[in-house]
Every structure is written in C-alpha cells, then in structure tokens.
Write an enzyme that holds these catalytic residues in place. Structure first.
Site, PDB file in Angstrom:
ATOM      1  N   GLU A 113      90.319  29.810  56.687  1.00 58.88           N
ATOM      2  CA  GLU A 113      90.979  30.303  55.924  1.00 58.88           C
ATOM      3  C   GLU A 113      91.823  29.652  55.029  1.00 58.88           C
ATOM      4  O   GLU A 113      92.607  28.749  55.041  1.00 58.88           O
ATOM      5  CB  GLU A 113      91.831  32.075  56.239  1.00 58.88           C
ATOM      6  N   ARG A 339      88.119  24.853  71.940  1.00 59.91           N
ATOM      7  CA  ARG A 339      89.542  24.307  70.413  1.00 59.91           C
ATOM      8  C   ARG A 339      90.185  22.965  71.204  1.00 59.91           C
ATOM      9  O   ARG A 339      90.393  22.564  72.301  1.00 59.91           O
ATOM     10  CB  ARG A 339      90.168  25.083  70.269  1.00 59.91           C
ATOM     11  N   LYS A 349     101.210  27.436  61.967  1.00 56.59           N
ATOM     12  CA  LYS A 349     101.946  27.375  60.464  1.00 56.59           C
ATOM     13  C   LYS A 349     103.102  28.367  60.196  1.00 56.59           C
ATOM     14  O   LYS A 349     103.900  27.492  59.026  1.00 56.59           O
ATOM     15  CB  LYS A 349     100.820  28.654  59.343  1.00 56.59           C
TER      16      LYS A 349
END
Length: 645
Positions: A113, A339, A349
């Site tokens: 994204e 992950r 973020k």
C-alpha cells in the site's frame, strides 16, 4: 577467523624500499581495542583465561586449578563463505509451496500500500516474492494497492519502487490496483446480480452486534439489508457510485456466511464511499474497493500462480478463495509465511511519525530507524539484508529478532566485502622529533590483505601524525599497552614504533593538545599497534556514531510509555575526525561491494561508499556530505557489544 579479527595488518611499504620480512601480522584484541601481534594476543588470552578460572574457583569456594590446567587452545574459525541467497527456495516451506502447484511459468507479486515507507519486515516480503519467481524462472509484479486515496502520496510510490530496485530486483511490470477500477466495479455489479452482495446502511455498533457483540457474547445474525432485492441493491450501489451517499451512509457488503467460525466470512465490506480525489484517477470515482475485494481479483487479473503473504492473512484465505470462486474467475493459490520484526525498536507508521514530528530523529530515513530508507542511509548493503533474510529462513512462524542478530549478519558481510582505511575520531597531534628522514615518504597500502582484487593505495608518512585521544594516557599503568610517557607503541606499518617523551595540555580544559615522541629503533615488535593519520592528504570529517534509539528490548513496555525509553546517547557526533587520503580512492571506486541493486561502478548513492575504519567500526558516507564536508555514519561496530546481547 572471528568477526573481530581485522585486516589492519595489511602490508604497507615505503615506495623506495622493501617490506620488512619480520613485520608482524596484527590482529584485534577485542577487550582493549588494540592491534597486537598474534603472539601477544595469545599471551593475553591465556593470562585472562587463567584469571577467569581462578576467579570462578574462588567464587565457587573450590581449590585452585591444578598445575597444568589452563584454557584450551583457541582455534580460529574458518572464514565464512557467502550465504546462498537461493537456499530458502530449494528446501523447506517455500519448496513445499511450489510443489503444491508446480506450474510454469511462475507469477508472483509484491503488493504494498503506498501509504508509508517500507520497513525491515517488508524486505523479507520483497525477497520472497521476487526471489521465488526468479528461482522458478518466472516473474514478479510490483503492484501498488492504491485503493485508499486518503492515505496515499507520490513520495511513497517513488520510494517503494526505488527500494525494490536497490535490493536488486526488477519488477516484471509495475501495476496499480486503480488500473482495474472499472473491471472491479463491473464484478461488484456481477456479485450483486448473483445475490452475493448487498448495500448496507448499518453503523459500527450495529455491525459489531451482528458479529456477536463484545467478545462474541451474543449470537451472530445477518444484517436486515441483506434481504433487499437484487434490483434494489443494484440501484443503491449505482447511487453510491454517482455520489448520492456521503461517506459511511452506505457501503457494499459481500453476502458470505455469518455462521462460519471465521470472521473473514462475516459479510465483509467490498466498497465504501470516500470523498477524496485519487492520486491517479482524480475525481472520477466516489467509491473505492476494499482490500478484501480488490486483492484476490487483481491477483486473478494478473494470472498470479502463487500469492505469497504473511500469516496475518491466514484467515483471509477463505474469503480470498470464496470471492474468486463466486465470480468464476481464475483462482490463484494463496499461502502464508511468518512475518519478520525486530525487537528494541518501533516499526509502526504512527510511532515513526511521532518520532519524526517531535524531531527526536532527523527524518524517516534517520539511520537509527529501521525503515528501509533509514537502513540504506546508515550504509547497510542490500546484499547483507538479503543474507539476513535467508539466514533466518522461511516458515509459518513469526520472527521477532534482536537488532544485534541483524548486526551480526551485516558485520560478517562487510568483513569480506569492504576496504580498510585509517580514521581517527578524536585526533591529537604527535610530533615525532627524529622523523625528518621519513617525512613525506610514500607508503603503499592494500585495501585488504585477504582480497588482492580490492587493490591498494598510497598514503604519506609525515613527521606529525594524529592518533586518537583514547590511545594516549598521561599516566602509565601495567595493564595499559598503548601510548604513554616513556612507553612504546607501534603505528600501523610505520617505519618504527614511537615512544612518547612529553606532552602539553590546555590549562583551561585540561585536555592534551600535543604529544612529543621519538622513534624507538630498538623495539622491533611492540605489543600494540594503533592507527594514525598523517598531515599530507588527510581530510577532516564529521562522524556520527549511532547507538540503539531505545534503551530496552521492548520500548512499548517501558515505564512512562515508549517515548520515555529513548536513549539520550543514540547519536554521538565527532565533528573534528580525520580520515586518511585513501578515502578519495574508495569513494571513486564505489559501490562497495558491487552487489544487488548496487551492481556496477557508480551505481549507488553516497551510502555505497563503505569501508572499515581499522580499530574503530564500519562506516558509510552520509547523503548530507558535500565535496567540502565529509559526513560519515557508523554502520556497525567491529565487534558485538556483549552487554546488548
């Protein structure tokens, strides 16, 4: 050979004279940071080992060790070969994934994204998706999942593509989910026509109750809007498209199975109204598809054979397959791997933005962060990141790795791939009073004693040299082996060792301002050698030594909140450091090494100018450097700080 052993013993010779055949080969004493002969290091290790045994026996209240007891002889580790960065595709999880669908050609995709900068965890996703396709002779798309215009900016598109190429991968095609907005809309109408989607007007509280309420305390039930006719749903959906609804007044939901135990089947949203122009399509659309609707269909449009994603999407596999099957389109195979994350830092973020906004760091690419643009600026080579991913391997388990483990891989990689130079962080001048005959003489210095292909360079020996302030003591002691009044120390491959005779101090600061010395022509093999920089051709530079940004392994658990865990010593600046003249040659011949996305001469930014500063650390040129001002960033230390592990 251990990571701590450095090539500071590189042979250096006077241009007009032969190399001394008796010149000692030097290694690093990890405890003192000194360069010493192998024989001297062996003596020190034996002495320390005996002392450790004695103290251990004392603590345990046992008799002293018997005569002859002592440390086992240390056998140097063999130099490690480069990691096979394709190993993770040849065996284990990814090999099993391919064997589930052993088709050719293979097509994968990396679908970020474009709403933020990639971090170290994304490096694993890039390496897996691009590497998997390449290993099986296929191709990988770089697809921007640009379905949320409220969060997307041009800077992210550019940075993501640049990062992928820096890691050494070339996208088969660069595509955008927004390329398919019309096709996606048409399929949404088709889904409505199949009575598998409906327009809902419920608010968040109502939807939560439909899904079982708080902690699933009540039975799940389907929204009443699911009872609308196909015609009514189709008209409302077109009204959404035409701007007749405001955001959150209506959204399209897939009619899945509310009784299924998987939350990804509880009538997920497919389209929502957003009053925001799109980066690429402008104001053409008032509605935008969700990730759950878009992702599997774009995979289908691009004929993806293996849709590889992290385990957070395990539950989504059911809805992924449900939608493709319901619409009768080509069905890719989704599989999930664990992950990658790092402890001792933050990757979200929101937290990264707060660090930037509060000016705690220099920006999103501050070398103390673990965004990939920050890791790159710090000087970490792309090849080292790929080796790190491969060393960890790929399974279905999530990995939370200590930063020191990452740094171990970087250190090993740099040890075999970058040249050696001499750098002094906190310089103090040493005037060698009887060095007139050698003043201005030229020394030929190899960039690496282990890799002749790195070549060599010339530096000049001068009567005045600079050493690091930490390599001099005003008062000598028995366990100190560097320079002190009346004490001898070697300068790396200088004509002779030097002995300090006197020094002067600044009365105000108490700092030593100059040391006087003479050649010690009688001592052939001093116990310790230190680095130095001459006055001819050396350059002043600013050196930024980066330490962990946080004091603990888990900043989120720190008392007072994660911001209270900031390390005040995370950046230490040496404004008056000196680098030897060989730096210009290293800069001219960058990148070091030529690998991954820095595969040829001149291909790479300033961070590709990397070297080992002997006895100090590994460094790279910072992007703020100019021709007039050199700024260096520490990549990693020469050895691991035991306290951090």
């Amino acid at each position: 050979m251990t990571d701590a052993v450095v090539d500071a013993a590189a042979k250096m010779q006077l241009a007009d004279g032969p190399v001394d055949p008796n010149a000692p080969k030097l290694v690093l004493d990890e405890e003192t940071g000194e360069m010493v002969s192998k024989g001297e290091l062996k003596k020190r290790l034996a002495k320390r080992a005996k002392k450790a045994i004695k103290e251990k026996n004392k603590d345990e209240k046992k008799p002293a060790a018997q005569d002859g007891a002592g440390p086992k002889k240390q056998t140097p580790k063999p130099e490690e070969a480069p990691i096979d960065t394709q190993a993770m595709f040849k065996q284990g999880f990814l090999n099993d994934v391919y064997n589930e669908r052993p088709v050719k050609p293979v097509f994968t995709r990396f679908p970020p994204e474009p709403n933020g900068f990639l971090h170290i965890g994304h490096a694993k996703a890039i390496a897996i998706n691009f590497g998997f396709a390449k290993y099986h002779g296929g191709n990988c798309y770089l697809r921007f999942d640009d379905t949320n215009p409220e969060a997307e900016e041009e800077i992210y598109f550019t940075a993501i593509e640049d990062t992928v190429r820096w890691l050494g991968f070339t996208p088969y095609k660069i595509t955008y989910s927004s390329d398919n907005f019309q096709k996606l809309y048409d399929l949404a109408e088709k889904l409505i026509g199949l009575d598998k989607a409906y327009v809902c007007h419920c608010n968040d509280d109502e939807i939560k109750l439909q899904r079982g309420g708080e902690k699933g305390a009540s039975p799940r039930f389907r929204c009443k809007h699911a009872e609308q006719s196909i015609e009514e749903n189709l008209q409302k959906f077109r009204d959404m498209r035409d701007g007749k609804y405001k955001p959150r007044e209506a959204f399209l939901r897939m009619k899945q199975d509310i009784t299924d135990g998987n939350p990804q089947m509880w009538d997920l949203a497919a389209y929502r109204v957003l009053d925001k122009p799109h980066h690429r399509t402008g104001s053409q659309w008032k509605i935008y598809p969700t990730y759950d609707f878009t992702h599997c269909l774009c995979d289908s449009f691009e004929d993806i054979t293996h849709s590889l994603c992290t385990t957070e999407f395990v539950l989504s596999r059911v809805s992924y397959e449900w939608l493709n099957k319901s619409l009768g389109v080509y069905e890719p195979m989704q599989r999930e791997y664990g992950r990658l994350s790092l402890s001792g830092t933050v990757l979200s973020k929101r937290k990264l933005k707060e660090l930037v906004d509060r000016k705690i760091v220099r920006g999103w690419d501050d070398p103390r962060l673990y965004t990939l643009i920050a890791v790159r600026r710090r000087g970490v080579p792309p090849g080292a990141i790929l080796e790190f991913v491969n060393e960890l391997g790929v399974t279905t388990s999530n990995s939370i790795i200590q930063i020191v483990r990452f740094e171990q891989t970087i250190r090993r990689y740099l040890e075999r791939t970058v040249p050696r130079l001499m750098l002094v962080l906190d310089p103090v001048p040493v005037v060698i009073e009887d060095a007139d005959e050698f003043d201005g003489s030229e020394l030929t210095v190899p960039f690496s004693s282990k890799n002749a292909a790195m070549g060599d360079h010339k530096i000049k020996f001068t009567k005045t040299v600079y050493i690091d302030r930490s390599d001099f003591r005003e008062v000598d002691s028995k366990d100190y082996f560097r320079l002190a009044p009346g004490k001898t120390v070697g300068l790396l491959q200088a004509p002779f060792p030097i002995k300090a005779t006197s020094f002067t101090k600044d009365e105000t600061t108490g700092k030593v301002t100059e040391i006087r010395a003479v050649f010690d022509r009688e001592t052939k093999k001093p116990k310790t050698f230190i680095q130095w920089v001459g006055t001819d051709g050396s350059r002043k530079c600013e050196v930024r030594v980066y330490n962990p940004l946080f004091k603990s392994e888990n900043p989120a658990a720190a008392e007072g909140g994660w911001l209270s865990d900031i390390n005040p010593e995370s950046e230490v600046v040496y404004p008056d450091a000196l680098i030897e003249s060989g730096f210009d040659e290293v800069k001219r011949r960058a990148p070091w090494p030529e690998a991954a996305g820095e595969s040829e001469l001149g291909k790479g930014g300033p961070e590709s100018v990397r070297f080992q500063a002997m006895r100090v650390a590994y460094f790279a040129l910072d992007k703020e450097s100019t021709d007039e001002k050199i700024i260096l960033n520490r990549i990693v230390s020469l050895k691991e700080d035991k306290e951090k592990n």
